[in-house]
Enzyme design. Sequence first.
Site: not given
Length: 174
Positions: A42-44, A149
């Site tokens: 889920r890190n952008r 992020t």
Amino acid sequence: MTNPSLCIGLPAQVRADCRVLVLGSMPGAASLHAAQYYAHPRNRFWPLMSALTGIDARLPYLDRLRALQSAGVGLWDVIGECERRGSLDTAILRGSEVPNAVVQLVDRLPSLAAIACNGGTAHAAFMRYIQPVLGERSRSLAVWSLPSTSPANAAWPLPRLQVAWQPVADVLAG
């Protein structure tokens, strides 16, 4: 309360022609376990870099890393070692941090124009450990404190991150 764990960071992923050095604080548990920067699903970070540089965020990790480096971006962390209770930056035990040799790295990067700190913890650690010893070189570098992020920074969806991180794309383009 969880016992603190000693965390050892990942090696720098930087080519000699790096123009923007992205510094995190210390990789989270998912990244350390995978031995990959920004490995949490889920890190952008990777979708953001895709939007800013055009790299394909769906590529295998090593191909993404090479594409990012070819675009002029390097990755590392301010903290090379610390004790942490859990995976979040807020769980890093103050006083246990051992900084990476960022100053020595910066001195070997003649094309470096900017340092982008990925999140407030990375920026605070940079200001505490790196900036005071950066010396002359620091006058020619832009140093940005950019929103994290991390999925823990849910208040910043990808489009908002893209706007905040636009200076990275601007340096790479120009």
